[in-house]
Design an enzyme around this catalytic site. Structure first.
Site, mmCIF file in Angstrom:
data_model
loop_
_atom_site.group_PDB
_atom_site.id
_atom_site.type_symbol
_atom_site.label_atom_id
_atom_site.label_comp_id
_atom_site.label_asym_id
_atom_site.label_seq_id
_atom_site.Cartn_x
_atom_site.Cartn_y
_atom_site.Cartn_z
ATOM 1 N N ASP A 1 0.883 -1.175 0.000
ATOM 2 C CA ASP A 1 0.000 0.000 0.000
ATOM 3 C C ASP A 1 0.918 1.221 0.000
ATOM 4 O OD1 ASP A 1 -2.474 1.539 0.433
ATOM 5 O OD2 ASP A 1 -1.708 1.904 2.441
ATOM 6 N N SER A 2 0.322 2.408 -0.070
ATOM 7 C CA SER A 2 1.112 3.634 0.000
ATOM 8 C C SER A 2 1.699 3.855 1.398
ATOM 9 C CB SER A 2 0.235 4.830 -0.374
ATOM 10 O OG SER A 2 -0.862 4.908 0.530
ATOM 11 N N TYR B 1 -1.139 8.290 -2.474
ATOM 12 C CA TYR B 1 -1.331 7.918 -3.876
ATOM 13 C C TYR B 1 -2.569 8.615 -4.468
ATOM 14 C CZ TYR B 1 1.889 3.815 -3.853
ATOM 15 O OH TYR B 1 2.969 2.976 -3.819
ATOM 16 N N GLY B 2 -3.577 8.830 -3.635
ATOM 17 C CA GLY B 2 -4.886 9.283 -4.120
ATOM 18 C C GLY B 2 -4.865 10.441 -5.097
ATOM 19 N N CYS C 1 -4.549 -1.775 -1.703
ATOM 20 C CA CYS C 1 -4.757 -0.350 -1.912
ATOM 21 C C CYS C 1 -5.719 -0.219 -3.085
ATOM 22 C CB CYS C 1 -3.413 0.289 -2.256
ATOM 23 S SG CYS C 1 -3.522 2.012 -2.731
ATOM 24 N N ASN C 2 -6.833 0.446 -2.845
ATOM 25 C CA ASN C 2 -7.829 0.617 -3.913
ATOM 26 C C ASN C 2 -7.279 1.474 -5.045
ATOM 27 O OD1 ASN C 2 -10.802 -0.195 -2.618
ATOM 28 N ND2 ASN C 2 -9.249 0.345 -1.122
ATOM 29 N N THR C 3 -6.499 2.510 -4.680
ATOM 30 C CA THR C 3 -5.973 3.437 -5.681
ATOM 31 C C THR C 3 -4.979 2.715 -6.602
ATOM 32 O OG1 THR C 3 -6.129 5.099 -3.932
ATOM 33 C CG2 THR C 3 -4.997 5.750 -5.945
ATOM 34 N N GLU D 1 -2.150 8.576 8.799
ATOM 35 C CA GLU D 1 -0.706 8.302 8.853
ATOM 36 C C GLU D 1 -0.061 9.032 10.025
ATOM 37 O OE1 GLU D 1 1.527 6.443 6.940
ATOM 38 O OE2 GLU D 1 -0.054 5.580 5.696
ATOM 39 N N CYS E 1 -11.055 2.753 0.743
ATOM 40 C CA CYS E 1 -9.623 3.044 0.855
ATOM 41 C C CYS E 1 -9.163 2.286 2.082
ATOM 42 C CB CYS E 1 -9.385 4.541 1.031
ATOM 43 S SG CYS E 1 -7.696 4.950 1.551
ATOM 44 N N THR E 2 -8.045 1.562 1.957
ATOM 45 C CA THR E 2 -7.650 0.670 3.052
ATOM 46 C C THR E 2 -7.191 1.417 4.306
ATOM 47 O OG1 THR E 2 -5.499 0.455 1.964
ATOM 48 C CG2 THR E 2 -7.100 -1.316 1.607
ATOM 49 N N HIS E 3 -6.932 2.719 4.188
ATOM 50 C CA HIS E 3 -6.622 3.486 5.401
ATOM 51 C C HIS E 3 -7.860 3.671 6.289
ATOM 52 C CE1 HIS E 3 -2.879 4.655 3.386
ATOM 53 N NE2 HIS E 3 -2.473 5.169 4.525
HETATM 54 N N1 DGL Z 1 -4.814 3.119 1.038
HETATM 55 C C1 DGL Z 1 -4.961 3.526 -0.301
HETATM 56 C C2 DGL Z 1 -6.265 3.091 -0.939
HETATM 57 O O1 DGL Z 1 -6.802 2.065 -0.559
HETATM 58 C C3 DGL Z 1 -4.440 4.839 -0.806
HETATM 59 C C4 DGL Z 1 -4.313 5.966 0.098
HETATM 60 C C5 DGL Z 1 -3.464 7.053 -0.514
HETATM 61 O O2 DGL Z 1 -2.246 6.897 -0.486
HETATM 62 O O3 DGL Z 1 -4.031 8.038 -1.016
HETATM 63 O O4 DGL Z 1 -6.757 3.707 -1.841
#
Ligand code: DGL
Length: 266
Positions: free
Chosen positions: A12-13, A44-45, A75-77, A154, A186-188
């Site tokens: 993931d990011s 990443y978003g 990570c979805n992105t 984060e 988003c996994t966060h």
């Molecule tokens: N955790 C990531 C996701 O699932 C990306 C978060 C990010 O870095 O913007 O999309």
């Protein structure tokens, strides 16, 4: 060592993919994981898909060098930007991606309105457009890219009045519009799921796809006869930039002491 005993790579990011790693460790306790948080390139978003694709390919190459038998794009992105590319480039490696749970959300809603929390990169993607087209014809999706939420998480801000006010700003308009189901795309975001649940209340559902991803990984490993026979090595964790709060947040979530190996420059 045979392929079965090799680790599963997860990336993931940053810390977000740990919410998937948590579900994977519970579902598949015999599997060793090698986790990579790309903290040098976070978030990443907001970034162009091409950049996220390059990071994802570099991380995959690193995880394969570590001997990983399968890769979870937690990570979805990154899934939206890179999953097809990764599968083409490494056709023999099983990849498991993550995407917003639009289908389960559409099945769960009673009001016909689903709040989707994801990143800008995910919302802009072809993959998301296709999910909407396939599963959301009869429901309304209320979307919010939650700008700044990844960075707050984060930084270790998982509760408190400031975070609650931030989330209320996102969720209350969705509630007012009638949403009764909320998809964590988003996994966060599962890091703040308790607070989200407090705001949306007991009559709403909040969907975290991590347990479904862990089951999907199990199916894929079973099909390819890659499930670990039992003994496993210690889980390993890498970051590409600053460690920041990675160790403390990871230890808090996973319930064992996490130490990051020396930083990796990609
Ligand atoms: N955790 C990531 C996701 O699932 C990306 C978060 C990010 O870095 O913007 O999309």
């Amino acid at each position: 060592m045979t392929a079965k005993g090799q680790p599963v790579g997860i990336f993931d990011s940053g810390i977000g993919g740990l919410t998937a790693a948590y579900a994977i460790i519970r579902q598949l306790p015999h599997e060793q994981i090698v986790y990579f948080g790309d903290t040098a390139h976070l978030p990443y978003g907001p970034q162009p898909a091409e950049a996220v694709r390059t990071y994802s390919a570099d991380i995959t190459a690193f995880l394969l060098e570590q001997g990983c038998k399968a890769i979870v794009v937690a990570c979805n992105t990154a899934t939206a930007a890179a999953l097809n590319y990764l599968r083409e480039r490494w056709p023999d490696i099983p990849f498991i991606g993550m995407e917003p749970a639009v289908k389960p959300g559409a099945n769960a809603t009673r009001t016909g309105k689903v709040g989707v929390l994801a990143t800008a990169g995910t919302f802009k993607s072809q993959r998301y457009a296709s999910l909407m087209h396939r599963y959301a014809k009869d429901v309304e999706l209320l979307e919010n890219p939650c700008t700044g939420l990844v960075e707050r998480i984060e930084n270790g801000q998982l509760n408190g009045p400031e975070m609650e006010a931030f989330l209320r700003n996102i969720l209350e308009p969705m509630l007012a519009a009638g949403a009764d189901t909320f998809v964590l795309g988003c996994t966060h975001y599962p890091f703040v799921q308790p607070l989200i649940e407090k705001i949306v209340g007991l009559h709403s559902s909040v969907i975290n796809p991590a347990p479904a991803i862990a089951r999907q990984l199990q199916r894929v490993l079973e099909e390819r006869q890659l499930l670990s026979p039992g003994l496993r090595g210690a889980h390993r964790f890498y970051v590409s930039g600053e460690k920041g709060n990675f160790e403390s947040l990871a230890s808090g979530l996973l319930g064992f002491e996490v130490r990051v190996e020396a930083g990796v420059v990609l």
